[in-house]
Design an enzyme around this catalytic site. Structure first.
Site, short mmCIF file in Angstrom:
data_model
loop_
_atom_site.label_atom_id
_atom_site.label_comp_id
_atom_site.label_asym_id
_atom_site.label_seq_id
_atom_site.Cartn_x
_atom_site.Cartn_y
_atom_site.Cartn_z
CD GLU A 1 -3.86 6.48 2.45
OE1 GLU A 1 -4.07 5.20 2.56
OE2 GLU A 1 -3.89 7.35 1.77
CG HIS B 1 0.46 6.79 -0.93
ND1 HIS B 1 -0.93 7.38 -1.30
CD2 HIS B 1 0.35 5.95 0.23
CE1 HIS B 1 -1.90 6.74 0.13
NE2 HIS B 1 -0.72 5.77 0.94
CG HIS C 1 -1.53 1.25 1.05
ND1 HIS C 1 -3.39 1.48 1.18
CD2 HIS C 1 -0.83 2.01 2.58
CE1 HIS C 1 -2.99 2.63 1.44
NE2 HIS C 1 -2.10 3.19 2.01
CD GLU C 2 3.06 3.23 3.40
OE1 GLU C 2 2.27 4.84 3.22
OE2 GLU C 2 1.68 3.63 4.36
#
Length: 417
Positions: free
Chosen positions: A357, A329, A325-326
């Site tokens: 997100e 970004h 997920h990070e």
């Protein structure tokens, strides 16, 4: 109404500005208080696990989360009210002119005359931040040693707290005062276009601080150690390589010295990226999952030893999902976009951040991590006592991350069997 208009017209320009500042400040406060009231009502009335959460959250965890968030919200109300009243009294009683005059007297005694307005400004800033730190200290103590302690998150002793607070104040001044002096000098010599030069300067300083924070500032407060060689590090490096993320180092930070809350982030520009994992995020590395033993430098005297009845943190697969997920970004350019948009409006940034997100979750899903991210989000919500139910206006205004239920629903259809 006509009388009010006449009274307003009779006010000097200075008094109009003064009244406008007060009116704006209280308008913003009352709006925030209204939103917080709506959310507190959700905490008070939602006493049972919603049906859609029945399979992923037990009633005991739900109740602990509800009470924790209710205590935090109540504390936020009183601390916010105090802050607003304090600010109003400072304005009404002439606190700012008094502090400016006092700063001039101090700089004058030090041999600097009125022509050294930058020196006087720095003394003013030092006194203002010292006042703010002292008046905020009781609230910080209560938050740490009453609320966080009550709900099992605080890991600090009183001695560690005060040593940390003094260190933070000193480090802040070492950064703030030189940067402010340069900014004031730019404004002084900038002429008609000073605001452009000042904006560019603050942008550059922000980028520099983001770059050096984890390497030079954060280690002053917490210990950063390289993630040991092993399966997790190898898996992180493999995932980073698969999306061309220029990873150079992976660190574990001892977040458990302060709190049992968990987190993970990456930093760095260009081809020098680092990943930082809180030890509380890692099931196999969190000291809170092990018996406390005295370290080489006696650190157990500065942090509390607490026995946990449950295993905290995430398994390796779930850690990888969180990192997926990070990294999403980064891959989707959210970091640069946030820097640009942060120069506009905070509400727009919140709205866009929520969208980011979901996109980052979708990126982790494309990496085949939907099932593990689903379970990791539930674990992190449980470990941090996050409350999954929110008032829709409060959530829209404040939450840069979408509520848990919305994120889980977006992942639900694509979970791996």
């Amino acid at each position: 109404m006509a009388l009010s208009g006449e009274l307003w017209a009779d006010l000097s320009a200075e008094r109009r500005i003064f009244c406008s500042v007060l009116l704006f400040s209280w308008t913003v406060y009352l709006w925030e208080a209204f939103l917080a009231h709506r959310q507190r009502r959700v905490y008070r009335t939602t006493t049972h696990v919603p049906q859609e959460l029945g399979q992923i959250m037990d009633s005991e965890t739900f109740e602990k989360s509800r009470l924790y968030q209710l205590d935090k919200s109540t504390f936020s109300f009183w601390s916010g009210l105090y802050s607003e009243v304090e600010g109003t009294m400072i304005l009404l009683c002439g606190g700012i002119p008094f502090l400016w005059k006092l700063s001039g007297q101090i700089s004058g005694h030090a041999g600097f005359g009125q022509e050294y307005e930058i020196v006087q400004s720095l003394v003013f800033l030092l006194l203002a931040t010292l006042f703010s730190a002292l008046t905020g200290l009781p609230w910080s103590l209560y938050n740490t040693f009453v609320i966080e302690e009550k709900h099992g998150f605080n890991q600090q002793t009183l001695g560690f707290f005060f040593k940390d607070a003094i260190k933070k104040f000193v480090v802040t001044q070492c950064i703030l005062l030189p940067v402010t002096s340069l900014l004031l000098y730019i404004i002084k010599i900038g002429g008609d276009y000073f605001f452009i030069y000042a904006w560019l300067f603050t942008l550059v300083v922000s980028l520099v601080l983001v770059t050096i924070y984890a390497d030079y500032i954060a280690p002053l407060f917490d210990k950063f150690i390289p993630l040991p060689e092993g399966e997790l590090k190898q898996q992180i490096e493999t995932m980073a390589k698969s999306i061309d993320f220029p990873l150079t180092k992976v660190y574990v930070v001892e977040g458990s010295k302060r709190s049992s809350h968990s987190n993970a982030y990456f930093y760095g520009f260009f081809k020098n990226k680092r990943i930082v994992l809180f030890d509380t995020l890692l099931e196999d590395y969190s000291s809170l999952n092990k018996e406390q033993t005295e370290g080489e430098d006696g650190e157990n005297e500065e942090t509390k030893s607490k026995t946990k009845n449950k295993k905290q943190g995430c398994k390796n697969e779930e850690v990888l999902a969180v990192l997926g997920h990070e990294l999403g970004h980064w891959k989707l350019g959210h970091t640069v976009k946030n820097i640009i948009i942060s120069q506009v409006l905070s509400f727009c940034l919140t709205v866009l951040s929520r969208r980011f997100e979901f996109q980052a979750d979708a990126f982790a899903k494309e990496l085949g991590k939907a099932k593990d991210l689903y379970s990791a989000l539930i674990k992190l919500n449980k470990d941090n006592l996050g409350f999954p139910v929110s008032d829709w206006i409060f959530s829209m205004w404040h939450y840069s991350h979408p509520p848990l239920l919305e994120r889980l629903q977006a992942l639900k259809d694509a979970k791996q069997e």
